[in-house]
Design an enzyme around this catalytic site. Structure first.
Site, PDB file in Angstrom:
ATOM      1  CB  CYS B   8      -0.913   0.031   1.227  1.00 38.11           C
ATOM      2  SG  CYS B   8      -2.051  -1.353   1.294  1.00 38.11           S
ATOM      3  CB  CYS B 259      10.892  -3.541   4.661  1.00 38.66           C
ATOM      4  SG  CYS B 259      10.726  -4.629   3.246  1.00 38.66           S
ATOM      5  CB  CYS B 405       7.232 -11.012   4.344  1.00 37.96           C
ATOM      6  SG  CYS B 405       7.058  -9.333   5.030  1.00 37.96           S
ATOM      7  CB  CYS B 457      13.210  -6.379   8.638  1.00 37.93           C
ATOM      8  SG  CYS B 457      12.428  -8.008   8.591  1.00 37.93           S
ATOM      9  CB  CYS B 460      11.922 -12.164   2.989  1.00 37.48           C
ATOM     10  SG  CYS B 460      12.797 -10.718   2.382  1.00 37.48           S
TER      11      CYS B 460
END
Lengths: 480, 480, 480, 480
Positions: B8, B259, B405, B457, B460
């Site tokens: 988003c 991220c 994730c 982070c 993943c």
């Protein structure tokens, strides 16, 4: 894009196992850059009927509500068209293909180009009582044919030949009749048209070979200037002939009039056009441009996506790093900002924005394929400076545009061309550049290889027109 | 694109001379890549009302039928949202912003991220009699606020603080009330949110700074993790505070959880994200990749457009020529070919096609930003070989994706990740490559500069999650 | 029709072999006259889910894009609603049925009437933190239920009973839960609701019995005032109880408050309403009118279609010929004439036009069911004179409207009622009549037979309201 | 209504102060019963251009998206058309008016009727090279004109005369050219066309005089059979002439062929048709029917709305009470009931339902204007019995339909006519009636007064055709 130079694209398919109409629609999708105003497909069915679906908008929009029958297994041939509205108004009436019933026989036609003598033919037909339904120059071909039907025993081929013999100017045509599909390219070969073969059976004709990508067809060759090719759809090879047309237009020894701007700007880089790879030609134009006009700069920045290939060539030849100084937003539309609040010019910025960290403090050499009006260039150059570029130079991979086109490219009025009456220095000043240079005509022509240089029309750069401009101005314009 | 990783985007504007709602819509357009499922704008008017317009589709489609009032001069603040449907179903009910009336006071909210404990909060609210209208985790924030209104004398700020203190997980929030606009970023800073200032007056908050381009705003800074920023709209500077929330989630000394995949793939290259230029980071990733994994090849070919910047870095560092071996068609849609007739895989080809003259006979090194499922890569590599490439190598500018994730990226199930249980050699074999190499985790983290490496982070890639995954699985999923 | 007095209609079906949702939609079609603003159907499926489809517009328009699943064989019960927008605004949010999830349990509700104390209940709910999504008085029923769920062990029936006990005013409700369907009629019985049985199995509940015509159901009886009827859908007879509600509203010995205007104007002549045939009642009103107010005339002319039945009664009783002096055009819409060019009033003429050959030279007695504002009557009477009528008399089959309705009829403000402050003579003068007479209250009440006369509300004629008007004016009005 | 016999309606307006196109559209609305398939208006502007807007659907739908220019002050004349698709297919191409450019001159035409020799004219035109765009018989008129233009010095009137002289069959035509408007009625006067004058200036031509109601025009007279009337639009009186056409078709002394079915069924009761009031004629038919075929019954029940006027006449003459035994629902549409679940026949019931309290226990005499297939009648009679009628008799206000119509009424194949090969007794048995009787041919003709009885076509009842049926069957049918 508001760039001029967009006109029409054709795709015809016959004899394929996959529905020819589906393949034709895919071929149009791959050629969507040739026209976004309207799209249509006419499909010949087993029982000799022709179905037509056309709409305003992109191929995906126009075909969204196509009837299932258009794409079903009974279809044995199809011709498709994407339209950029050169003239005839934006009425759906003027979208193509055009389908008519001639004495009960359905005939569909699709056209890319401009028939120079359409106006006088139209007036002559009207004097004889014909009622034309569209404002296109395409429709006259059908009326010329219709007049010949009875006296030629309803021999459609013969009638088509007679009609073609009366046409002047630029035209690639696809004609669909209950007997099969015809593909025609005008004697001077203004516009491209090429032939592909589907390995498992079937033939494809398209303006650009990129249209073959989803059809599985292999590129065979360009359709020759002045050729009429007939596909019966029974699996046999097409029959090829020269049509008896416009012979007086042939400038004996003077060659063809293939539009060099297809290579410069219009065609997609993955296509074969006039027998050359557009990719190769553009890369070579960039290299040649670097040799003709080196720039003292830190980075070579393409205008996305139009200047990309020339920029790669320029970077390689010059040894200067290529960098993406602009980023492009693929999602735009009508703005939400009240035009009285926002500078109109800055709208250009919504689509292509500079990346400050790529250009700040650098001497930037922007590579573009062409400059027409120059308005978007002004904005982009200004944006580069605001993003911190120390110097901005521009190199253009074709010569300055100074003349009108009468053969299908929708350039603006001559006096709207920024280079029309100006020296390169003056243009550079208006654009706000530290330096500006264009590729020379000779340099440009040296990059194509499949035909001799005299076989290309360079009129928009040189003003040397391959045929006389139509005496009555822009031809055939009439609203129905 | 069917690539996962789309979620988003937010854009809030307050106090600008040009209608804040128009600027917010432009900001959404520039962030359309963050979500194409739905778009919406909520606008606060002079008289304390909030208008809302949201629809399925792209920003341009969704806003096409927006009422004029949404963009007129009486609007003094606006928050906008583009949605990629992570969960909550695709009902328009789940589009954002969400607007409610709390005891007669209109409040609108927009959210980017995933609230981990939404499920248990939702169940608790329901036990107390609340009726939730949407399946989103966003709506619970409003209900948490609503419960506090009376006992806190309708002090909206206080109620918002209390609600925030109960949230866990990843969330950037924009809240619009009659008093002004709040911007919040969660304590671990999973998702980006940045602040811009309009020189003539007004403030902009957006997921990515590219959203500032049409608003005229200058980048000020990122909103800090755990910050709540309030804009009164009267022209004064926003007030900044840390909110009293999720304190136990702070891994003392362990840093944030920004991220890294935003830099690798998701954000636009023209944006500032987590304080770094995405363009610079990607170029550097390409360079680092070239140093870690050189390839014996003739050309470096980016996958357009995702691999472009890493490819430029790779080409520069390696000295191997960059070439556009693929061409991209911007006009595609539903296919017309019966799926029983066409191989599904070849649909990938409609969007990106190889240019035979660029790759034939060459040893090609394809540079891509990431490989998730690998299905499109297989098709493209095959297409390169069919176009005549002699060898095909691939270099990927991030490590192999091997883990799920839980914080907003819509990756497929772990076992659908091509690298999940496989060695790089096995992946190379499946993709049909002559060689394959990925950037290392250390190499990737060495390319960002604004924060220490522990502030990102990388779950993943590494499986090391910054917080425990929610005990009840994927949180809050319920159809209304 | 722009005539006031249109409100809402209900239809619920359970246990039928033909999809209950299809029968409910047919039942709505037959009751379309009760509301043209929006229509919707909620359908309970085998697996306990509830599907909802509602849209603005007529039933046929609203249902045109209903998903197939709504009507398929897995549906076991359905409730439908046609809406005339009394208040709550015209947003689709306010269309019905309203479907929510209460702690994961789907519940749908549809409502005809006006809950008098909705405003105070709404405010109380908001104080407790509830967020209401619509501006309707209907939604509060669901929130009242939701608050009770946990403490009542999720016993839906018990929660509904508690909610009902708090409601005042006029309400017929259909409630759909995974367990079955409830039908409720308020203790004073303002609005009609009747029960039908399908011979092959299944039950139907509808505002008017005409809704049974396509369902094949037979009329059983009216649902009693203050009854709650539960249908389990397993084929067994519904269970009937009185709900513990609004007991203090019962005016002991004073009877019910059934709306007499349903018989005069609103219901369809083919329906049973409050236990009487609307057809019979209207015919009798015409007869009684002829006895009370004979007219010296040549022809009795009904206003189509509203005055038809009373006119037949009037003609029979008086012995004067009935004639169709007006013809009606069923096809109208927005006018094409610029309102600055055409008298607004004459628009009335597009729908109903006089037939000159039927009225020229005659003394015409127009029979109408009621006069509210009087504006259309003025135009029609003028048109009759222009068509040559010698005299124009009018007889109205109900008393003069002089008071507001607080229980569901959307009359205009009192001062817009032509008879509000005027004598019959004055009204006759304004309308341009030679004579005018209304049926008396006693005469009107003498025509119904199923209940004692004290069981009908005649407040709009007499000003004697069955309950006190709500203290805070028109109840519950709030835009969400 | 699915009743056959619906065809087309015309309305032309010129010289009015209110935009003629707006008045023409209103005139179409009033004639919507003459065709619901498509509607269109062509408008002549000050500067000699003709704008056209036509769409499928009702007038209100078709005109909903008409451009503002169509209705603005620069329009000085307009012709409109509502279409019932007799043949030519349902393509929008076949909607009317048809607008073409003849040698640059815009000409629009609208047509009501059937040109018998259209097929042979079409084939002749095609032999001469004409391409026809539609499947209508109307378009040939334009091509016949176009052929004459040059040799007649572009004298449009002369060309129209020549074209008319070649037509046979039934045709009312409105022609709009830059010079003004022409109205034409064929020599046998099959279809009605009448003239109205607007008191403040301007003229109206319409199929039925009901079209004058919103234009403010007064009825002047019917356009005579074989007349061509020209309106210049300058305020002067129209010029009237007989056109030199189809002279051999005149059956000297045999009179005209005006369609009696217009009076029986098709025209609206408020109209003047062929010089008679439709209302008066229908009432008289009912009276005559009562005299010819009295019924032993308790109530006379009209089928709404078609049998209403004859029923009133029947009731008055017989002295038996009229009653509305059926109620009609004006809101219907596609059914929601799965056709495999519901008897198809009962769909008739959705539109018209019996009122049990009106018919139970009574001997009912149903009055209908005509019976064609008989299928809907069967259902209604059955419904009456189910509603409790003791006996059901039927009286029909025209003779039995036994023959095809070649002049514009869309009756089904002869063998689908219930009375085609059957005696009245047999028909009564099939319909399930206690008795059945039809009005006699003489009785029917005795009810019209404006023309001698030999001036009416009664072929569908008697098989006596006013001209020979076309040798090649149903004329001119060809899909384009």
């Amino acid at each position: 894009m508001n760039r001029p130079g967009e006109y029409c694209g054709l795709c015809g398919v016959i004899g394929s196992r996959t529905a020819p109409s589906a393949l034709a629609a895919e071929g149009l999708l791959a050629q969507q850059h040739r026209g976004q105003e309207a799209a249509g497909v006419a499909a010949l069915t087993d029982n000799g009927r022709i179905l037509l679906h056309k709409r305003k908008g992109l191929v995906s929009e126009a075909m969204a509500d196509a009837p299932k029958a258009l794409f079903d297994g009974s279809v044995k041939a199809a011709v498709g068209h994407v339209r950029y509205g050169t003239f005839g108004g934006d009425d759906i009436l003027n979208a193509q293909p055009i389908l008519v019933s001639m004495a009960g026989i359905p005939v569909a036609i699709a056209h890319n180009g401009t028939i120079s003598n359409a106006g006088s033919i139209r007036r002559d037909l009207q004097r004889k009582g014909h009622i034309l339904q569209t404002g296109t120059d395409t429709e006259i071909v059908l009326h010329l044919m219709s007049r010949e039907l009875e006296r030629n025993n309803y021999n459609m081929r013969r009638c088509f030949d007679i009609a073609l013999s009366k046409l002047e100017g630029a035209f690639c045509l696809l004609l669909l009749t209950p007997e099969g599909m015809y593909a025609v390219r005008d004697p001077l070969g203004f516009r491209p048209l090429c032939l592909g073969r589907i390995p498992e059976g079937g033939w494809v004709v398209a303006s650009e070979s990129i249209a073959f990508s989803m059809t599985g067809a292999e590129y065979v060759r360009e359709i020759g200037a002045g050729e009429i090719v007939f596909f019966s759809g029974d699996g046999s090879r097409p029959s090829v002939a020269r049509f008896d047309g416009a012979a007086e237009l042939f400038r004996s020894g003077d060659g063809l009039a293939q539009c060099i701007f297809e290579h410069v700007y219009f065609a997609r880089p993955g296509s074969m056009v006039f027998g050359d790879s557009v990719y190769r030609v553009r890369l070579e134009m960039g290299r040649r441009l670097a040799r003709e006009h080196p720039a003292d700069c830190d980075v070579v920045v393409p205008v996305p996506d139009s200047g990309m290939f020339a920029a790669i060539g320029y970077s390689r030849e010059s040894g200067v790093d290529l960098d993406m100084g602009f980023t492009r937003n693929h999602y735009v539309g009508r703005t939400f900002i009240d035009p009285t609040q926002a500078a109109r010019q800055s709208m250009v910025m919504r689509k292509i924005q500079p990346i400050p960290s790529a250009v700040a403090g650098k001497r930037v050499c922007v590579v573009e394929d062409s400059i027409v009006r120059g308005t978007t260039s002004i904005t982009r150059i200004k944006a580069l400076r605001e993003a911190g570029a120390r110097e901005v130079h521009m190199r253009v991979s074709c010569p300055p545009h100074r003349h009108a086109c009468y053969f299908g490219i929708d350039f603006p009025q001559q006096d709207k061309l920024i280079a029309h009456d100006r020296s390169v220095t003056e243009v550079a000043r208006i654009l706000g550049l530290d330096s500006l240079a264009y590729l020379s005509v000779e340099g440009m022509l040296s990059c194509v290889g499949a035909h001799p240089v005299r076989d290309y029309c360079t009129a928009c750069f040189t003003g040397e027109y391959p045929v006389l401009p139509p005496s009555d101005g822009y031809p055939g314009k009439e609203e129905p």
